[in-house]
Scaffold this motif. Structure first.
Motif, PDB file in Angstrom:
ATOM      1  N   TYR A 481      38.358  31.334  61.991  1.00  0.00           N
ATOM      2  CA  TYR A 481      37.853  30.967  60.930  1.00  0.00           C
ATOM      3  C   TYR A 481      39.111  30.591  60.189  1.00  0.00           C
ATOM      4  N   PRO A 482      38.853  29.790  58.695  1.00  0.00           N
ATOM      5  CA  PRO A 482      40.064  29.221  58.051  1.00  0.00           C
ATOM      6  C   PRO A 482      40.640  30.397  57.280  1.00  0.00           C
ATOM      7  N   TRP A 483      41.909  30.641  57.090  1.00  0.00           N
ATOM      8  CA  TRP A 483      42.555  31.845  56.442  1.00  0.00           C
ATOM      9  C   TRP A 483      42.770  31.393  55.034  1.00  0.00           C
ATOM     10  N   PRO A 484      42.244  32.157  54.074  1.00  0.00           N
ATOM     11  CA  PRO A 484      42.401  31.674  52.644  1.00  0.00           C
ATOM     12  C   PRO A 484      43.941  31.726  52.046  1.00  0.00           C
ATOM     13  N   ILE A 485      44.436  30.837  51.756  1.00  0.00           N
ATOM     14  CA  ILE A 485      45.576  30.431  51.003  1.00  0.00           C
ATOM     15  C   ILE A 485      45.547  30.901  49.450  1.00  0.00           C
ATOM     16  N   ILE A 486      44.383  30.467  48.942  1.00  0.00           N
ATOM     17  CA  ILE A 486      43.844  31.079  47.843  1.00  0.00           C
ATOM     18  C   ILE A 486      42.404  30.739  47.595  1.00  0.00           C
ATOM     19  N   ARG A 487      41.641  31.789  47.110  1.00  0.00           N
ATOM     20  CA  ARG A 487      40.216  31.940  46.991  1.00  0.00           C
ATOM     21  C   ARG A 487      39.875  32.392  45.460  1.00  0.00           C
ATOM     22  N   LEU A 488      38.739  31.979  45.248  1.00  0.00           N
ATOM     23  CA  LEU A 488      38.062  32.073  43.910  1.00  0.00           C
ATOM     24  C   LEU A 488      38.201  33.580  43.534  1.00  0.00           C
ATOM     25  N   GLY A 489      38.076  34.628  44.451  1.00  0.00           N
ATOM     26  CA  GLY A 489      38.274  36.037  43.839  1.00  0.00           C
ATOM     27  C   GLY A 489      39.602  36.289  43.255  1.00  0.00           C
ATOM     28  N   GLU A 490      40.606  35.594  43.956  1.00  0.00           N
ATOM     29  CA  GLU A 490      42.013  35.987  43.626  1.00  0.00           C
ATOM     30  C   GLU A 490      42.160  35.417  42.207  1.00  0.00           C
ATOM     31  N   LEU A 491      41.615  34.154  41.960  1.00  0.00           N
ATOM     32  CA  LEU A 491      41.740  33.189  40.608  1.00  0.00           C
ATOM     33  C   LEU A 491      41.195  34.303  39.363  1.00  0.00           C
ATOM     34  N   TYR A 492      40.141  34.629  39.681  1.00  0.00           N
ATOM     35  CA  TYR A 492      39.327  35.675  38.675  1.00  0.00           C
ATOM     36  C   TYR A 492      40.537  36.753  38.306  1.00  0.00           C
ATOM     37  N   LEU A 493      41.014  37.266  39.489  1.00  0.00           N
ATOM     38  CA  LEU A 493      42.089  38.599  39.034  1.00  0.00           C
ATOM     39  C   LEU A 493      43.184  37.908  38.332  1.00  0.00           C
ATOM     40  N   ASP A 494      43.545  36.602  38.824  1.00  0.00           N
ATOM     41  CA  ASP A 494      44.721  36.447  37.995  1.00  0.00           C
ATOM     42  C   ASP A 494      44.548  35.801  36.503  1.00  0.00           C
ATOM     43  N   TYR A 495      43.481  35.354  36.201  1.00  0.00           N
ATOM     44  CA  TYR A 495      42.935  34.979  34.927  1.00  0.00           C
ATOM     45  C   TYR A 495      42.823  36.423  33.892  1.00  0.00           C
ATOM     46  N   ALA A 496      41.882  37.381  34.659  1.00  0.00           N
ATOM     47  CA  ALA A 496      42.104  38.703  34.130  1.00  0.00           C
ATOM     48  C   ALA A 496      43.279  39.326  33.533  1.00  0.00           C
ATOM     49  N   GLU A 497      44.226  39.271  34.720  1.00  0.00           N
ATOM     50  CA  GLU A 497      45.593  39.943  34.419  1.00  0.00           C
ATOM     51  C   GLU A 497      46.396  39.222  33.302  1.00  0.00           C
ATOM     52  N   ALA A 498      46.235  37.975  33.293  1.00  0.00           N
ATOM     53  CA  ALA A 498      47.084  37.244  32.185  1.00  0.00           C
ATOM     54  C   ALA A 498      46.480  37.385  30.766  1.00  0.00           C
ATOM     55  N   LEU A 499      45.069  37.666  30.776  1.00  0.00           N
ATOM     56  CA  LEU A 499      44.521  37.917  29.534  1.00  0.00           C
ATOM     57  C   LEU A 499      44.882  39.370  28.901  1.00  0.00           C
ATOM     58  N   ILE A 500      44.873  40.197  29.757  1.00  0.00           N
ATOM     59  CA  ILE A 500      45.164  41.429  29.476  1.00  0.00           C
ATOM     60  C   ILE A 500      46.648  41.589  28.986  1.00  0.00           C
ATOM     61  N   GLU A 501      47.385  40.893  29.438  1.00  0.00           N
ATOM     62  CA  GLU A 501      48.852  40.975  29.007  1.00  0.00           C
ATOM     63  C   GLU A 501      48.962  40.225  27.634  1.00  0.00           C
ATOM     64  N   VAL A 502      48.153  39.067  27.597  1.00  0.00           N
ATOM     65  CA  VAL A 502      47.980  38.371  26.100  1.00  0.00           C
ATOM     66  C   VAL A 502      47.663  39.575  25.176  1.00  0.00           C
ATOM     67  N   GLY A 503      46.652  40.243  25.538  1.00  0.00           N
ATOM     68  CA  GLY A 503      46.096  41.425  24.631  1.00  0.00           C
ATOM     69  C   GLY A 503      45.028  40.637  23.570  1.00  0.00           C
ATOM     70  N   GLY A 504      44.620  41.795  22.751  1.00  0.00           N
ATOM     71  CA  GLY A 504      43.626  41.520  21.874  1.00  0.00           C
ATOM     72  C   GLY A 504      42.225  41.871  22.269  1.00  0.00           C
ATOM     73  N   ALA A 505      41.538  42.393  21.630  1.00  0.00           N
ATOM     74  CA  ALA A 505      39.940  42.672  21.810  1.00  0.00           C
ATOM     75  C   ALA A 505      39.150  41.848  22.623  1.00  0.00           C
ATOM     76  N   SER A 506      39.169  40.485  22.092  1.00  0.00           N
ATOM     77  CA  SER A 506      38.340  39.406  22.922  1.00  0.00           C
ATOM     78  C   SER A 506      39.032  39.377  24.181  1.00  0.00           C
ATOM     79  N   ASN A 507      40.213  39.006  24.450  1.00  0.00           N
ATOM     80  CA  ASN A 507      40.725  38.909  25.691  1.00  0.00           C
ATOM     81  C   ASN A 507      40.546  40.144  26.801  1.00  0.00           C
ATOM     82  N   LEU A 508      40.603  41.313  26.240  1.00  0.00           N
ATOM     83  CA  LEU A 508      40.228  42.329  26.947  1.00  0.00           C
ATOM     84  C   LEU A 508      38.866  42.437  27.295  1.00  0.00           C
TER      85      LEU A 508
END
Length: 631
Positions: A481-508
């Motif tokens: 089967y193909p091995w994921p170099i990058i998949r959507l699940g990672e992008l969701y977590l990338d986005y979440a981590e960046a928003l958390i570090e930006v901070g603010g109630a709406s971003n959290l």
């Protein structure tokens, strides 16, 4: 569907799903025009440009597969094991992308210089080849930046006889990141397709370019590359800012900015959201229960079955970009599956560490030491399993009451391993040969017995990445089967981590939403539902802890943690200690169920091991090239 093998001039192999086979790609000879004499030759040359891609699941040559603290293996004699041992230097970098990728970059530039002259070639194909070659130039530079930090930026093809006085120096890290991002954008502007035909699966696309760019911005915003020290309270984090401040070119140009820049997190968040939107607009989505083949019998739990198949299903809709080379005989699946004394083909040696075991949540979606309904005090005692869904017999209490990802991806003592088994394997019944009971005491079916290899050093065995149709009974029949170099699940977590570090109630709150997409698929409560039972305040610091643990679990054994721990500056905490597990040398429950150190060396030197060494030969040849700290 067959596999298409693409062979480069240096005998590297890259396969793409296809319906035919390619001849050997022409080498770069004195007459390079032969490589562009017609459209077929040009196509082969394009594929040779892909051949420099590092293989993320190569059994011995992957720098980030078995080299973090997720697993310990029985294969410490193999090449990759030099990295967790700290046995790599500038004189012996062991696995180095420095020279190889610069060769690949030059090959891509040669395509750009020659493709327009190919006679009778469709103009649309020419444009797409240019876009793909530009994508690869960006991607190869991205890998160099990830490994070495500030790198040499190759903005054109250099002649092989370039005089030493014209050799380039390294460019500052932030300049490298922006240049690579711009190059990805250039590839998109040149016409990268939104998706590739099935016969070209694995070639570059617009969503892949956006996703890799977003990951790169996440790394650039992280403490390792954003000041070299943490900007929040964490006594376990290393401070490498002083060492990075000394990384300067011969002319005094500083290559690393040691001043924290909070705006980089917003840039990472914006890039991740753009990549998510592009992926979802092109039909990329999380693998769900309805995607599981109806013929698959085990795991019997539908959530666990979904999780097991999320990356192993050949047609998973979650992958944004994949490596399509087939797994080889000594790679992940055979190394992870229960010992086969009868017919070979299973090496029984990829063992999750106790660190990884403890990282998985409880069934309530909470850390084991925060869940008020989980008996953490007795977690390291053992008892008989009363719920026979996942196994039978005595096991560690730590192995019970855990989340679905734990049972989908981890085999523990007296648990079921889902694969096609022999009729006389433990746990096999007349109507179900699709799972076997595995045990790890010294004389058990997966125990070490008298062997010096092919055993599970921690008393656990990996299941992630192993297709449930893997057949013990035919000597370890791999399901490719193909091995994921990058998949959507990672992008969701990338986005979440960046928003958390930006901070603010709406971003959290938005970060929770994207983490919860992962948690919902994993069959556990949402963040708010789970942590309500603890009374914890879900502020920025707590959300940082949550997203990091979520990454550790969700991206387990997907080439991520080797880099994540470094960019969080936690190398000393996690990589400078021996792995722990059960005492596999014991034949009784009383002996086996004891936490012991796995006797393999683990070394992480700060600041040295935060970046890879540039080969000493290149330092000696190029008077303008400076080495990374500690080498």
């Amino acid at each position: 569907m067959k596999f298409k093998y693409i062979i480069s001039s240096i005998l590297l192999v890259l396969s793409l799903f296809s319906c035919d086979y390619l001849d050997i790609v022409p080498t770069e000879t004195a007459n390079d025009k032969d490589a562009f004499k017609d459209s077929e030759a040009a196509r082969r040359y394009l594929y040779s440009c892909y051949s420099y891609l590092p293989n993320p699941r190569h059994q011995t040559a992957s720098i980030d597969m078995f080299t973090a603290d997720e697993v310990v293996t029985a294969f410490e004699h193999e090449t990759f094991a030099n990295f967790p041992k700290g046995n790599y230097t500038a004189s012996n970098p062991v696995i180095s992308y420095w020279n190889t990728l610069f060769q690949g970059i030059r090959q891509c530039y040669l395509l750009l210089e020659n493709i327009d002259a190919v006679p009778l070639m469709d103009e649309k194909d020419k444009q797409e080849y240019k876009a793909e070659a530009t994508f690869l130039i960006a991607y190869y530079h991205y890998i160099l930046v990830k490994n070495y930090g500030p790198t040499i930026l190759i903005k054109e093809s250099f002649a092989v006889n370039t005089p030493a006085e014209n050799f380039p120096a390294r460019s500052p890290y932030d300049e490298c990141v922006q240049w690579v991002a711009d190059k990805f954008d250039e590839a998109i502007a040149l016409g990268l397709p939104n998706e590739q035909e099935e016969t070209s699966f694995g070639r570059a696309t617009k969503p892949a370019a956006l996703a890799i760019k977003a990951r790169m911005f996440l790394y650039a915003a992280s403490p390792q590359f954003n000041g070299g020290s943490v900007y929040y309270s964490d006594p376990d984090a290393d401070d490498i800012s002083g060492a990075l401040a000394q990384v300067k070119n011969a002319d005094g140009t500083a290559l690393m900015n040691t001043t924290y820049d909070a705006s980089k997190w917003q840039k990472a968040a914006d890039a991740a959201k753009t990549a998510i939107d592009a992926a979802e607009d092109n039909g990329i989505r999380l693998f769900q229960e309805g995607d599981v083949p109806a013929t698959l019998a085990e795991p019997s739990n539908s959530v666990e079955k979904t999780l097991r198949m999320a990356i192993t299903d050949r047609h998973t809709p979650e992958i944004i970009w994949a490596d399509t080379r087939p797994e080889n005989y000594y790679s992940l699946q055979r190394k992870s599956t229960p010992w086969n004394a009868t017919n070979g083909g299973s090496w029984n040696g990829v063992a999750p560490t106790l660190t990884m075991i403890k990282s998985f949540y409880t069934k309530n979606g909470l850390p084991i030491d925060e869940d008020p309904s989980y008996d953490f005090e007795s977690a390291f005692e053992y008892s008989n399993q009363t719920d026979l869904t996942h196994g039978s017999g005595n096991t560690l209490n730590l192995n019970m009451g855990r989340e679905p990802r734990f049972y989908a991806w981890i085999a523990y003592h007296n648990s079921y391993y889902e694969l096609y088994a022999y009729t006389n394997d433990p746990g096999v019944t007349a109507d179900n040969r699709n799972r076997m009971l595995v045990s790890f005491r010294k004389d058990d079916n997966c125990g070490v017995k008298t062997r010096t290899n092919n055993y599970a050093p921690s008393g656990y065995l990996n299941k992630k990445g192993v297709h449930p149709s893997f057949s013990r009974a035919t000597g370890g029949s791999i399901i490719n089967y193909p091995w994921p170099i990058i998949r959507l699940g990672e992008l969701y977590l990338d986005y979440a981590e960046a928003l958390i570090e930006v901070g603010g109630a709406s971003n959290l709150e938005t970060a929770k939403e994207y983490i919860d997409r992962i948690r919902t698929r994993a069959g556990i409560p949402t963040i708010d539902e789970a942590w309500a039972a603890t009374g914890a305040t879900l502020d920025q610091a707590k959300m940082r802890q949550i997203v990091r643990q979520e990454r550790t679990i969700e991206l387990y054994l997907e080439n991520q943690r080797f880099w994540d721990v470094r960019r969080w500056l936690l190398g000393t905490k996690y990589f400078n200690m021996k792995a722990q597990g059960m005492d596999y040398s014991q034949s009784t429950d009383a002996g086996f169920f004891n936490v012991v150190d796995v006797n393999f060396t683990r070394v992480f030197r700060t600041p040295q091991h935060y970046l890879m060494p540039i080969p000493i030969g290149d330092i000696e040849k190029n008077q303008f090239l400076v080495q990374n700290p500690g080498y």
